[in-house]
Design a protein around this motif. Structure first.
Motif, PDB file in Angstrom:
ATOM      1  N   SER A 174       1.237  -1.108  -0.339  1.00  0.00           N
ATOM      2  CA  SER A 174      -0.688  -0.275  -0.073  1.00  0.00           C
ATOM      3  C   SER A 174       0.919   1.436   0.389  1.00  0.00           C
ATOM      4  CB  SER A 174      -1.006  -0.509   1.283  1.00  0.00           C
ATOM      5  OG  SER A 174      -0.520   0.212   2.084  1.00  0.00           O
ATOM      6  N   ASP A 175       2.609   1.181   0.862  1.00  0.00           N
ATOM      7  CA  ASP A 175       2.748   1.993   0.873  1.00  0.00           C
ATOM      8  C   ASP A 175       3.628   2.928  -1.205  1.00  0.00           C
ATOM      9  OD1 ASP A 175       2.865   3.180   3.624  1.00  0.00           O
ATOM     10  OD2 ASP A 175       4.340   2.200   4.230  1.00  0.00           O
ATOM     11  N   ALA A 176       3.345   1.952  -1.578  1.00  0.00           N
ATOM     12  CA  ALA A 176       4.578   1.824  -2.851  1.00  0.00           C
ATOM     13  C   ALA A 176       3.216   2.617  -3.651  1.00  0.00           C
ATOM     14  CB  ALA A 176       4.509   0.235  -3.438  1.00  0.00           C
ATOM     15  N   VAL A 177       1.904   2.464  -3.540  1.00  0.00           N
ATOM     16  CA  VAL A 177       0.887   2.274  -4.111  1.00  0.00           C
ATOM     17  C   VAL A 177       0.796   4.114  -3.840  1.00  0.00           C
ATOM     18  CG1 VAL A 177      -1.796   2.397  -4.498  1.00  0.00           C
ATOM     19  CG2 VAL A 177      -0.455   0.690  -4.632  1.00  0.00           C
ATOM     20  N   LEU A 178       0.703   4.273  -2.692  1.00  0.00           N
ATOM     21  CA  LEU A 178       0.482   5.777  -2.133  1.00  0.00           C
ATOM     22  C   LEU A 178       1.463   6.710  -2.682  1.00  0.00           C
ATOM     23  CD1 LEU A 178      -1.240   5.359   1.580  1.00  0.00           C
ATOM     24  CD2 LEU A 178      -2.424   5.905  -0.123  1.00  0.00           C
ATOM     25  N   ALA A 179       2.826   5.989  -2.537  1.00  0.00           N
ATOM     26  CA  ALA A 179       3.711   6.933  -3.086  1.00  0.00           C
ATOM     27  C   ALA A 179       3.882   7.520  -4.764  1.00  0.00           C
ATOM     28  CB  ALA A 179       5.045   6.300  -2.679  1.00  0.00           C
ATOM     29  N   ARG A 180       3.035   6.469  -5.735  1.00  0.00           N
ATOM     30  CA  ARG A 180       2.916   6.386  -6.384  1.00  0.00           C
ATOM     31  C   ARG A 180       2.120   7.570  -7.101  1.00  0.00           C
ATOM     32  NH1 ARG A 180       3.720   1.360  -8.103  1.00  0.00           N
ATOM     33  NH2 ARG A 180       1.067   0.989  -8.052  1.00  0.00           N
ATOM     34  N   GLN A 181       0.538   7.406  -6.451  1.00  0.00           N
ATOM     35  CA  GLN A 181      -0.184   8.312  -5.928  1.00  0.00           C
ATOM     36  C   GLN A 181       0.469  10.080  -5.256  1.00  0.00           C
ATOM     37  OE1 GLN A 181      -3.428   7.956  -3.461  1.00  0.00           O
ATOM     38  NE2 GLN A 181      -4.883   9.206  -4.217  1.00  0.00           N
TER      39      GLN A 181
END
Lengths: 124, 150
Positions: free
Chosen positions: B140-147
């Motif tokens: 989830s942190d990877a997704v949020l960082a992308r966002q």
């Protein structure tokens, strides 16, 4: 009569080759107390894992219609012995002692004898 | 990027998290893996700390209601931990007559909630859930960082 802390200390000091010991509640899989252990032997993980061992054996005895109780369970690894001993006293219902031993330093007969003595004296 | 759960004790996350963005096959694999590894597990759910369902593996239960309750319990749990000087929120365990509900922090803005029967091995539940929580946090942190970058 000894309390949990004293009993665990007694195990580590009086049993040759002891690597770690835990007093575990096999209803929850949680350790009530641990002593020793190492980076390779996480005693809380051992408590959870060996709870499944004890539960499976209790179930097997039930299925076999044996009116027996477990005195102890011995698991021999290449370089270690693991000894599990359910508590027999009224205050120890649902608990077991778990002891990991270094095979090259331990005397299995003496370790079982000592663990039996310490378990009998343990008051939780 | 290391954000801590302390943020939701008072402040809102910097962006409103869209649960659909976080949901992916990796999350469902985690949840079905948990069901296989933990005996007596009856359900699992990943939610945002706002109480929105990200992914779930439950039967006969309304996941959105559980996610909303989780968010409410989480807020109280986090404040309690902070008020008593115990730092950031890590986990919350409730034992009922007929089983357990456990909630684990999984990164900054996501939590993992597990339901288990009364015979569950809690030592095992903690062990597996903490590991799964770390993996879900990474996802989830990877997704949020992308966002954040977009």
């Amino acid at each position: 009569m000894a309390n949990t802390e004293t009993a665990l200390k007694d195990v580590m000091s009086s049993i040759d080759g002891a690597i770690g010991v835990a007093l575990v509640d096999y209803n929850s899989g949680m350790a009530l107390g641990t002593l020793g252990g190492s980076a390779e032997l996480d005693l809380n993980v051992a408590a959870a894992g060996n709870t499944d061992v004890v539960r499976a054996k209790v179930r097997a005895i039930e299925l076999l219609n044996l009116k027996e109780a477990i005195e102890d369970i011995l698991i021999s690894l290449n370089t270690q012995y693991h000894l599990i001993r359910p508590l027999t006293g009224r205050s120890g219902k649902g608990l077991f002692l778990y002891l990991a031993l270094d095979r090259s330093r331990a005397n299995l007969a003496m370790a079982r004898h000592q663990l039996k003595r310490i378990e009998a004296e343990l008051e939780v | 990027m290391k954000r801590t759960l302390r943020q939701f004790t008072g402040r809102r996350p910097p962006v409103l998290i869209d649960p659909e963005l976080l949901a992916g096959p990796g999350l469902l694999d985690e949840l079905s893996g948990l069901r296989a590894r933990v005996p007596h597990l009856t359900g699992s759910l990943v939610a945002t700390t706002d109480g929105l369902v990200v992914a779930h593996d439950t039967r006969g239960l309304e996941p959105s209601g559980v996610a909303a309750l989780t968010a409410a319990a989480l807020g109280v749990g986090a404040r309690l931990a902070e008020a008593t000087g115990q730092g950031e929120f890590r986990e919350l365990l409730t034992r009922g007559e007929l089983g357990y509900t456990a909630t684990y922090a999984a990164g900054s803005f996501v939590v993992l909630t597990l339901l288990a029967g009364p015979d569950a091995n809690i030592g095992r539940l903690h062990l597996e859930a903490r590991r799964a929580g770390r993996r879900i946090a990474e996802l989830s942190d990877a997704v949020l960082a992308r966002q954040d970058r977009d």
